[in-house]
Write a protein that holds these residues in place. Structure first.
Motif, PDB file in Angstrom:
ATOM      1  N   ALA A   1    -108.335   3.617  54.609  1.00 11.47           N
ATOM      2  CA  ALA A   1    -109.533   4.590  54.510  1.00 11.47           C
ATOM      3  C   ALA A   1    -108.890   5.939  54.170  1.00 11.47           C
ATOM      4  N   SER A   2    -108.168   5.863  53.127  1.00 11.09           N
ATOM      5  CA  SER A   2    -107.218   7.105  52.615  1.00 11.09           C
ATOM      6  C   SER A   2    -107.545   7.494  51.119  1.00 11.09           C
ATOM      7  N   ALA A   3    -107.204   8.661  50.747  1.00 11.29           N
ATOM      8  CA  ALA A   3    -107.141   8.793  49.544  1.00 11.29           C
ATOM      9  C   ALA A   3    -105.554   8.336  48.745  1.00 11.29           C
ATOM     10  N   HIS A   4    -105.356   8.671  47.670  1.00 12.17           N
ATOM     11  CA  HIS A   4    -104.225   7.984  47.110  1.00 12.17           C
ATOM     12  C   HIS A   4    -102.797   8.237  47.556  1.00 12.17           C
TER      13      HIS A   4
ATOM     14  N   ALA B   1     -89.710  -9.342  49.730  1.00 13.33           N
ATOM     15  CA  ALA B   1     -91.280  -9.279  49.695  1.00 13.33           C
ATOM     16  C   ALA B   1     -91.305  -7.903  48.776  1.00 13.33           C
ATOM     17  N   LEU B   2     -92.654  -7.755  48.262  1.00 12.74           N
ATOM     18  CA  LEU B   2     -93.114  -6.703  47.610  1.00 12.74           C
ATOM     19  C   LEU B   2     -94.503  -6.165  48.221  1.00 12.74           C
ATOM     20  N   ILE B   3     -94.193  -4.709  48.335  1.00 14.00           N
ATOM     21  CA  ILE B   3     -95.505  -3.957  48.719  1.00 14.00           C
ATOM     22  C   ILE B   3     -96.047  -3.145  47.656  1.00 14.00           C
ATOM     23  N   TYR B   4     -97.208  -3.026  47.371  1.00 14.60           N
ATOM     24  CA  TYR B   4     -97.928  -2.432  46.405  1.00 14.60           C
ATOM     25  C   TYR B   4     -98.892  -1.188  47.160  1.00 14.60           C
ATOM     26  N   LEU B   5     -98.311   0.031  47.300  1.00  6.10           N
ATOM     27  CA  LEU B   5     -99.174   0.922  47.872  1.00  6.10           C
ATOM     28  C   LEU B   5    -100.042   1.563  46.770  1.00  6.10           C
ATOM     29  N   ASP B   6    -101.405   1.113  46.946  1.00  8.01           N
ATOM     30  CA  ASP B   6    -102.330   1.651  45.915  1.00  8.01           C
ATOM     31  C   ASP B   6    -101.564   1.712  44.674  1.00  8.01           C
ATOM     32  N   ALA B   7    -101.040   0.549  44.127  1.00  7.50           N
ATOM     33  CA  ALA B   7    -100.190   0.432  43.059  1.00  7.50           C
ATOM     34  C   ALA B   7    -100.608  -0.513  42.038  1.00  7.50           C
ATOM     35  N   PHE B   8    -100.238  -0.279  40.717  1.00  8.10           N
ATOM     36  CA  PHE B   8    -100.565  -1.286  39.767  1.00  8.10           C
ATOM     37  C   PHE B   8     -99.617  -2.571  39.746  1.00  8.10           C
ATOM     38  N   ALA B   9    -100.538  -3.614  39.721  1.00  2.65           N
ATOM     39  CA  ALA B   9     -99.629  -5.158  39.757  1.00  2.65           C
ATOM     40  C   ALA B   9     -99.998  -5.756  38.343  1.00  2.65           C
ATOM     41  N   PRO B  10     -99.304  -5.400  37.294  1.00  2.00           N
ATOM     42  CA  PRO B  10     -99.607  -5.867  35.935  1.00  2.00           C
ATOM     43  C   PRO B  10     -99.142  -7.194  35.526  1.00  2.00           C
ATOM     44  N   ASP B  11     -99.730  -7.672  34.644  1.00  2.00           N
ATOM     45  CA  ASP B  11     -99.236  -9.020  34.036  1.00  2.00           C
ATOM     46  C   ASP B  11     -98.394  -8.540  32.838  1.00  2.00           C
TER      47      ASP B  11
ATOM     48  N   VAL C   1     -98.036  -7.796  48.978  1.00  2.00           N
ATOM     49  CA  VAL C   1     -99.097  -7.187  49.780  1.00  2.00           C
ATOM     50  C   VAL C   1     -99.512  -6.090  48.953  1.00  2.00           C
ATOM     51  N   PHE C   2    -100.867  -5.860  48.635  1.00  2.00           N
ATOM     52  CA  PHE C   2    -101.465  -4.999  48.140  1.00  2.00           C
ATOM     53  C   PHE C   2    -102.187  -3.953  49.034  1.00  2.00           C
ATOM     54  N   VAL C   3    -101.939  -2.652  49.060  1.00  2.00           N
ATOM     55  CA  VAL C   3    -102.823  -1.850  49.930  1.00  2.00           C
ATOM     56  C   VAL C   3    -103.773  -1.095  49.379  1.00  2.00           C
ATOM     57  N   TYR C   4    -105.048  -0.938  49.302  1.00  2.00           N
ATOM     58  CA  TYR C   4    -106.053  -0.553  48.527  1.00  2.00           C
ATOM     59  C   TYR C   4    -106.596   0.695  49.306  1.00  2.00           C
ATOM     60  N   ALA C   5    -106.387   1.834  48.813  1.00  2.66           N
ATOM     61  CA  ALA C   5    -106.745   3.236  49.334  1.00  2.66           C
ATOM     62  C   ALA C   5    -108.425   3.212  49.035  1.00  2.66           C
ATOM     63  N   THR C   6    -109.264   3.305  50.000  1.00  2.91           N
ATOM     64  CA  THR C   6    -110.624   3.497  49.542  1.00  2.91           C
ATOM     65  C   THR C   6    -111.321   4.813  49.449  1.00  2.91           C
ATOM     66  N   GLY C   7    -110.392   5.813  49.739  1.00  6.66           N
ATOM     67  CA  GLY C   7    -111.148   7.087  50.242  1.00  6.66           C
ATOM     68  C   GLY C   7    -110.866   7.817  48.895  1.00  6.66           C
ATOM     69  N   TRP C   8    -110.941   7.482  47.728  1.00 10.55           N
ATOM     70  CA  TRP C   8    -111.033   8.305  46.459  1.00 10.55           C
ATOM     71  C   TRP C   8    -111.865   7.682  45.384  1.00 10.55           C
ATOM     72  N   SER C   9    -112.726   8.502  45.087  1.00 10.50           N
ATOM     73  CA  SER C   9    -113.825   8.054  44.162  1.00 10.50           C
ATOM     74  C   SER C   9    -113.125   7.641  42.644  1.00 10.50           C
ATOM     75  N   ALA C  10    -112.166   8.162  42.352  1.00 13.48           N
ATOM     76  CA  ALA C  10    -111.399   8.232  40.970  1.00 13.48           C
ATOM     77  C   ALA C  10    -110.562   7.195  40.824  1.00 13.48           C
ATOM     78  N   THR C  11    -110.421   6.246  41.954  1.00 11.51           N
ATOM     79  CA  THR C  11    -109.451   5.253  41.810  1.00 11.51           C
ATOM     80  C   THR C  11    -109.602   4.111  40.694  1.00 11.51           C
ATOM     81  N   PRO C  12    -108.506   3.801  39.884  1.00 12.71           N
ATOM     82  CA  PRO C  12    -108.227   2.785  39.029  1.00 12.71           C
ATOM     83  C   PRO C  12    -108.265   1.462  39.401  1.00 12.71           C
TER      84      PRO C  12
ATOM     85  N   GLN D   1    -101.424  10.922  53.811  1.00 13.02           N
ATOM     86  CA  GLN D   1    -102.695  11.020  54.530  1.00 13.02           C
ATOM     87  C   GLN D   1    -103.000   9.738  55.507  1.00 13.02           C
ATOM     88  N   ALA D   2    -102.241   8.820  55.360  1.00  6.11           N
ATOM     89  CA  ALA D   2    -102.449   7.729  56.230  1.00  6.11           C
ATOM     90  C   ALA D   2    -101.077   7.083  56.879  1.00  6.11           C
TER      91      ALA D   2
END
Length: 225
Positions: free
Chosen positions: A198-201, A95-105, A167-178, A206-207
């Motif tokens: 609900a965490s920063a990067h 399995a693959l887990i992307y913790l607020d991480a880039f999933a490129p093509d 699995v992609f985990v999206y951190a919603t707690g930082w406004s500068a997220t790319p 932080q979580a």
């Protein structure tokens, strides 16, 4: 028991995962947190280090330790590396887990995905030698200058995407997220499981409980569990 290989993001080494790795081991799992080339405590020479170097670092670990059924977990820039490893050695992964991480093509670089603010940061922080990107002021003193080549080299995928749980985990707690556009894309893709925190990067620190839960739940859902 599951086997986790933990890939850190930019400027960080395996130390960043230490609390998470310890909790995984306490739960009976194996956990390998590696430092990529040029980001070790005593960094190797950075000339020539690029994304392919970092992919090779993980492939070497998988081979030397003869690891199989691995859950590959990556943070931030580390998603670039994880995607390359999944392309090169899918037979070793579960399995693959992307913790607020880039999933490129195929053909994309960190540089393409990171957004203007981070591209400007790289330009500003790489001027000292043209080879490495200095960490920002005020970060953990264990952070190291990041090899510039790994940020700008495009990922080359050589085969169809392996059918692995993702699995992609999206951190919603930082406004500068790319990662906002990636979040919208992946949550509409049935081949991905998308979670929000609900965490920063820095989700590991932080979580920590929620991040551990994602990893344990991913392991629990595997057919071999």
């Amino acid at each position: 028991m599951a086997t986790f290989v933990l890939i850190p993001g930019g400027w960080r080494g395996g130390w960043w995962y230490a609390p998470l790795a310890a909790r995984l081991r306490q739960a009976g799992h194996a956990a390998y947190a590696l430092s990529l080339s040029g980001l070790e405590e005593t960094p190797a020479p950075t000339a020539g280090i690029n994304l392919e170097t970092h992919i090779a670092d993980v492939l070497e670990l998988l081979s030397v330790e003869d690891l199989s059924e691995v859950i590959l977990c990556a943070h931030s820039y580390g998603g670039m590396v994880a995607s390359g490893v999944a392309d090169r050695a899918p037979e070793r992964l579960a399995a693959l887990i992307y913790l607020d991480a880039f999933a490129p093509d195929d053909g994309q670089a960190w540089w393409d995905l990171a957004g203007d603010a981070y591209r400007q940061l790289v330009i500003a922080q790489a001027g000292h030698d043209g080879l490495t990107v200095l960490p920002r002021d005020g970060v953990d003193p264990r952070c190291r200058p990041h090899p510039l080549g790994s940020f700008v080299q495009r990922l080359r995928l050589t085969r169809p995407r392996p059918e692995l749980p993702r699995v992609f985990v999206y951190a919603t707690g930082w406004s500068a997220t790319p990662f906002a556009a990636q979040y919208d894309r992946l949550r509409a893709d049935p081949t991905w499981t998308v979670r929000t925190l609900a965490s920063a990067h820095d989700v590991v620190n932080q979580a920590p409980d929620e991040t551990l839960e994602v990893l344990i739940e991913t392991a629990r859902k595997l057919p071999s569990a």
